[in-house]
Enzyme design. Structure first.
Site, PDB file in Angstrom:
ATOM      1  N   GLY A   8      35.136 -23.151  -8.758  1.00 43.74           N
ATOM      2  CA  GLY A   8      33.785 -23.729  -8.695  1.00 43.74           C
ATOM      3  C   GLY A   8      32.862 -23.056  -9.694  1.00 43.74           C
ATOM      4  O   GLY A   8      31.649 -22.995  -9.497  1.00 43.74           O
ATOM      5  N   GLY A  11      29.746 -24.766 -10.937  1.00 42.46           N
ATOM      6  CA  GLY A  11      28.761 -25.153  -9.928  1.00 42.46           C
ATOM      7  C   GLY A  11      27.536 -24.255  -9.900  1.00 42.46           C
ATOM      8  O   GLY A  11      27.424 -23.301 -10.680  1.00 42.46           O
ATOM      9  N   GLN A  12      26.646 -24.566  -8.972  1.00 42.32           N
ATOM     10  CA  GLN A  12      25.356 -23.861  -8.903  1.00 42.32           C
ATOM     11  C   GLN A  12      25.540 -22.353  -8.730  1.00 42.32           C
ATOM     12  O   GLN A  12      24.984 -21.564  -9.484  1.00 42.32           O
ATOM     13  CB  GLN A  12      24.522 -24.411  -7.727  1.00 42.32           C
ATOM     14  CG  GLN A  12      23.126 -23.795  -7.667  1.00 42.32           C
ATOM     15  CD  GLN A  12      22.438 -23.987  -6.321  1.00 42.32           C
ATOM     16  OE1 GLN A  12      23.065 -24.356  -5.332  1.00 42.32           O
ATOM     17  NE2 GLN A  12      21.141 -23.736  -6.287  1.00 42.32           N
ATOM     18  N   ASP A  53      42.670 -28.359 -10.528  1.00 41.43           N
ATOM     19  CA  ASP A  53      42.320 -28.989  -9.263  1.00 41.43           C
ATOM     20  C   ASP A  53      42.863 -28.043  -8.190  1.00 41.43           C
ATOM     21  O   ASP A  53      44.073 -27.812  -8.127  1.00 41.43           O
ATOM     22  CB  ASP A  53      43.013 -30.359  -9.195  1.00 41.43           C
ATOM     23  CG  ASP A  53      42.764 -31.050  -7.870  1.00 41.43           C
ATOM     24  OD1 ASP A  53      42.115 -30.441  -6.990  1.00 41.43           O
ATOM     25  OD2 ASP A  53      43.226 -32.203  -7.730  1.00 41.43           O
ATOM     26  N   TYR A 143      31.302 -31.558   6.016  1.00 38.58           N
ATOM     27  CA  TYR A 143      31.158 -30.254   5.344  1.00 38.58           C
ATOM     28  C   TYR A 143      31.157 -29.136   6.388  1.00 38.58           C
ATOM     29  O   TYR A 143      31.887 -28.142   6.261  1.00 38.58           O
ATOM     30  CB  TYR A 143      29.844 -30.264   4.546  1.00 38.58           C
ATOM     31  CG  TYR A 143      29.511 -28.975   3.846  1.00 38.58           C
ATOM     32  CD1 TYR A 143      30.388 -28.389   2.952  1.00 38.58           C
ATOM     33  CD2 TYR A 143      28.280 -28.356   4.064  1.00 38.58           C
ATOM     34  CE1 TYR A 143      30.058 -27.208   2.303  1.00 38.58           C
ATOM     35  CE2 TYR A 143      27.938 -27.181   3.410  1.00 38.58           C
ATOM     36  CZ  TYR A 143      28.834 -26.611   2.527  1.00 38.58           C
ATOM     37  OH  TYR A 143      28.506 -25.453   1.879  1.00 38.58           O
TER      38      TYR A 143
HETATM   39  N1  SER Z   1      23.302 -26.123   0.492  1.00 39.66           N
HETATM   40  C1  SER Z   1      24.297 -26.678   1.377  1.00 39.66           C
HETATM   41  C2  SER Z   1      24.063 -28.097   1.613  1.00 39.66           C
HETATM   42  O1  SER Z   1      22.913 -28.477   1.620  1.00 39.66           O
HETATM   43  C3  SER Z   1      24.302 -25.939   2.672  1.00 39.66           C
HETATM   44  O2  SER Z   1      25.246 -24.908   2.619  1.00 39.66           O
HETATM   45  O3  SER Z   1      24.964 -28.840   1.843  1.00 39.66           O
END
Ligand code: SER
Length: 316
Positions: A8, A11-12, A53, A143
């Site tokens: 990742g 990513g941020q 991946d 999630y």
């Molecule tokens: N920043 C994440 C989200 O908003 C939370 O862990 O899904």
């Protein structure tokens, strides 16, 4: 010598974490791994970079062997909003991906695996204020479901196989370098970009929505401090609450107005409100403080000052 792999890494969090780890351990000791999101030229050229991946275990294994990796920071994940749009994809990336990381960790006797969890492990039945470390974990998003399972799986691999897996439950993360992608807390980043570019923002949660948040320097500090903690002091492993600051969307807008008085914010809640409403407002992080000395540095106003300075530089 440490040999670190960061998944990742485009990513941020991963993009800034990779830079910090390279400062600490040397550029060539930290391998950045991306997959779908295109890395910037800067990311591609900053040090070793591989495309994998993480659902492809063989590919992961090859990179671990190629660079003689001993530590993985597993930051690749599908966040809450995309996870609700594509639950099957979220399951695959977040669960199969983690399973592959743990199995490769075991087979190649890795020293440590850092795998962040999230406030998304909590749900509507969890106490909302000063939420304890040990509490009801009944999330309503895919999630959240994958993050609860991930915490349990990491703890299981530690107890059963002695694999050193550790993680914190991140709140919403605010940063200026790389945009977050597909999370519920993304409004707390977008508001700064829009305030600087257009002096106005339409927020997708209500003005009174309070969520726990954290500024990027503290986010990086949390994961590196936990990685460096003495294992004999840890009673928890993959599920540390880490609190930093909590504010409503309205309070965030007010903090920005102190620097940009003409800024206006409107509130048009959409489907993401329900996700935000299912999460805590603040967290009891005494376990993290006691077991590895967690202590954040930023509050809302010091964060806003820094965000506005950095983004003005970048955007204006
Ligand atoms: N920043 C994440 C989200 O908003 C939370 O862990 O899904």
């Amino acid at each position: 010598m440490k040999r670190i792999l960061v998944t990742g890494a485009v990513g941020q969090i991963g993009s800034e974490l990779t830079g910090k780890l390279r400062e600490k351990y040397g550029t060539d000791s930290v391998v950045a791994v991306g997959h779908r999101t295109k890395p910037t030229e800067k990311m591609r050229n900053a040090g070793p970079f591989e495309f994998i991946d993480i659902c492809d275990k063989d590919a992961l294994e090859k990179v671990v062997v190629k660079y003689n990796i001993d530590t993985i920071y597993h930051m690749a994940a599908i966040l809450s909003v995309i996870g609700e749009q594509k639950p099957q994809l979220a399951f695959k990336v977040n669960m199969i991906g983690l399973y592959n990381i743990l199995e490769v960790g075991l087979e190649h006797k890795l020293e440590r695996i850092m795998c962040p969890s999230s406030i998304a492990v909590f749900g509507p039945k969890t106490p909302k204020d000063n939420t304890p470390n040990e509490t009801i974990l009944c999330p309503t998003t895919m999630y959240g479901v994958t993050k609860v399972a991930g915490e349990l799986l990491g703890d299981y691999y530690f107890k059963r196989f002695g694999l050193d897996v550790r993680g914190v439950r991140y709140p919403g993360i605010i940063s200026s370098e790389t945009l977050p992608g597909g999370g519920t807390t993304d409004y707390a980043v977008a508001i700064y970009y829009e305030a600087i570019k257009n002096k106005k923002y339409t927020c997708f949660v209500r003005e009174d929505t309070v969520l726990p948040m954290m500024y990027m320097p503290d986010c990086i500090k949390a994961i590196i401090d936990l990685a460096e903690a003495d294992i004999s002091k840890l009673k928890h492993h993959c599920d540390f609450n880490v609190n930093s600051m909590s504010f409503s969307a309205g309070e965030l807008a007010d903090s920005i107005k102190k620097h940009i008085p003409e800024f206006t914010c409107e509130y048009k809640p959409d489907f993401r409100q329900e996700i935000a409403d299912s999460w805590p407002r603040s967290l009891d992080d005494s376990s993290a403080r006691e077991e590895w000395g967690w202590k954040p540095e930023y509050d809302i106003d010091s964060m806003t000052e820094d965000m506005i300075a950095k983004l003005s530089n970048k955007l204006l």
